[in-house]
Design a protein around this motif. Structure first.
Motif, short mmCIF file in Angstrom:
data_model
loop_
_atom_site.label_atom_id
_atom_site.label_comp_id
_atom_site.label_asym_id
_atom_site.label_seq_id
_atom_site.Cartn_x
_atom_site.Cartn_y
_atom_site.Cartn_z
N SER A 218 0.79 -1.23 0.00
CA SER A 218 0.00 0.00 0.00
C SER A 218 0.82 1.28 0.00
N GLY A 219 2.12 1.19 0.27
CA GLY A 219 2.92 2.42 0.33
C GLY A 219 4.31 2.15 0.86
N TYR A 220 4.88 3.18 1.48
CA TYR A 220 6.26 3.07 1.96
C TYR A 220 6.40 3.74 3.32
N GLY A 221 7.53 3.48 3.97
CA GLY A 221 7.82 4.10 5.25
C GLY A 221 9.30 4.34 5.43
N THR A 222 9.64 5.26 6.31
CA THR A 222 11.02 5.51 6.71
C THR A 222 11.05 5.63 8.24
N SER A 223 12.21 5.38 8.82
CA SER A 223 12.28 5.40 10.28
C SER A 223 13.69 5.67 10.79
N LEU A 224 13.76 6.16 12.03
CA LEU A 224 15.00 6.34 12.77
C LEU A 224 14.83 5.67 14.13
N LYS A 225 15.91 5.11 14.65
CA LYS A 225 15.80 4.42 15.94
C LYS A 225 17.04 4.64 16.78
N ALA A 226 16.90 4.42 18.09
CA ALA A 226 18.01 4.39 19.04
C ALA A 226 17.67 3.35 20.09
N GLY A 227 18.67 2.61 20.53
CA GLY A 227 18.37 1.55 21.49
C GLY A 227 19.55 1.16 22.34
N LEU A 228 19.28 0.33 23.33
CA LEU A 228 20.29 -0.20 24.24
C LEU A 228 20.23 -1.72 24.19
N ASN A 229 21.39 -2.33 23.99
CA ASN A 229 21.50 -3.78 23.85
C ASN A 229 22.36 -4.33 24.98
N VAL A 230 21.85 -5.35 25.68
CA VAL A 230 22.63 -6.02 26.72
C VAL A 230 22.80 -7.48 26.30
N THR A 231 24.06 -7.88 26.08
CA THR A 231 24.37 -9.23 25.62
C THR A 231 24.92 -10.06 26.77
N PHE A 232 24.40 -11.28 26.91
CA PHE A 232 24.82 -12.18 27.99
C PHE A 232 25.55 -13.40 27.42
N PHE A 233 26.69 -13.73 28.01
CA PHE A 233 27.45 -14.93 27.66
C PHE A 233 27.68 -15.04 26.15
N LYS A 234 28.01 -13.93 25.56
CA LYS A 234 28.46 -13.80 24.17
C LYS A 234 27.37 -13.96 23.12
N HIS A 235 26.32 -14.73 23.38
CA HIS A 235 25.42 -15.13 22.31
C HIS A 235 23.95 -14.71 22.48
N PHE A 236 23.55 -14.27 23.65
CA PHE A 236 22.13 -13.98 23.89
C PHE A 236 21.96 -12.53 24.33
N TYR A 237 20.91 -11.88 23.84
CA TYR A 237 20.75 -10.48 24.19
C TYR A 237 19.30 -10.08 24.35
N ILE A 238 19.12 -8.97 25.06
CA ILE A 238 17.84 -8.29 25.17
C ILE A 238 18.07 -6.87 24.71
N GLN A 239 17.16 -6.34 23.91
CA GLN A 239 17.36 -5.02 23.33
C GLN A 239 16.07 -4.20 23.42
N GLY A 240 16.20 -2.99 23.93
CA GLY A 240 15.09 -2.05 23.96
C GLY A 240 15.36 -0.93 22.98
N GLU A 241 14.31 -0.49 22.28
CA GLU A 241 14.47 0.55 21.26
C GLU A 241 13.34 1.56 21.31
N LEU A 242 13.67 2.77 20.89
CA LEU A 242 12.69 3.80 20.59
C LEU A 242 12.83 4.11 19.10
#
Length: 281
Positions: A218-242
């Motif tokens: 139906s159309g197109y979109g554009t976006s900007l984001k910023a976030g914080l990533n916390v990685t545990f034991f090299k391979h797993f992470y949780i990330q919050g974004e705005l």
């Protein structure tokens, strides 16, 4: 004596250089010290707010615009559907898969499965003409009109699908939190820009017509984001974004008739949290 002093200084300097080199090697040996060549994938949920939007509806026997339509998202809350393979598309979700082209930059593809629901029974100004043989026929000129279901029900609930590509930067800020071993816990700051297509499945009840019930670009979109990533034991992470963005849809299917279309554009602001993994193949 001079030879002894020079030899002692040489040995001390050699030892210091060796220790520094070993420390550098230890840092370089950490899995989290470099990102180039790593893949990542994540899955999560989101909430949105939308700006008001002028929505134009047009067909063979009508053409009218609803001014400043108010809409909201449709949250499901914490629910097992987020991880149920048979029902994953019911909540508002985010999927992303990407690759680090170097230590600081990544490119990713993903889908932001948002939901957009017009506030039912709101009163909005309508401008245009309706001549469908319904009770709503007439000429409207900024006429305050109640958005009752018989007149209009309008939502992208399966959903407002933003299929996009993102280019992002990542920076390790673990030192700000006095984290020594980043292979156990690593904190990263990320910022990015995205662009993509809108592929909604729009649910519309319009002037008693039979609704169109299929996905449509139906159309197109554009976006900007910023976030914080916390990685545990090299391979797993949780990330919050705005994330904030602009959506422009000029070809929205509304009914079974191919002559019936809608168009709108608006801004959105998204909050999301995602869980993921990062690895090398």
């Amino acid at each position: 004596m001079k030879k002894i002093i020079l030899f002692t200084a040489f040995v001390a300097l050699s030892l210091a250089t060796t220790v520094n080199a070993q420390e550098e090697i230890k840092v370089q040996d950490k899995y989290t010290a470099h990102n180039k060549g790593k893949f990542f994938v994540s899955w999560g949920g989101n909430r949105e707010v939308y700006t008001k939007s002028d929505v134009n509806f047009r067909g063979k026997d009508y053409n009218f615009t609803v001014d400043n339509m108010v809409a909201q998202d449709k949250p499901k809350g914490w629910h097992v559907d987020y991880i149920n393979p048979a029902r994953m598309t019911i909540p508002q979700t985010n999927f992303r898969m990407g690759y680090f082209i170097n230590d600081h930059y990544s490119i990713a593809i993903g889908v932001d499965h948002m939901k957009y629901v017009m506030t039912q029974d709101q009163v909005a100004n309508v401008t245009g003409v309706i001549a469908t043989g319904s009770a709503f026929d007439g000429t409207y000129n900024n006429t305050p009109t109640a958005m009752v279901e018989q007149f209009l029900m309008y939502e992208h609930t399966d959903g407002l699908n933003y299929v996009n590509t993102e280019f992002s930067r990542h920076d390790d800020i673990s030192s700000l939190f006095k984290i020594g071993n980043t292979d156990k816990i690593q904190v990263n700051l990320t910022e990015g820009v995205g662009v993509g297509l809108l592929y909604p499945k729009t649910n519309t009840t319009l002037l008693g017509k039979e609704r169109h019930d299929d996905f449509h670009v139906s159309g197109y979109g554009t976006s900007l984001k910023a976030g914080l990533n916390v990685t545990f034991f090299k391979h797993f992470y949780i990330q919050g974004e705005l994330k904030g963005g602009y959506i422009n849809m000029q070809d929205i299917r509304t009914t079974q008739s191919t002559d019936d279309r809608a168009s709108q554009h608006f801004m959105f602001f998204q909050r999301l949290i995602a869980f993921g993994g990062i690895f090398k193949v």
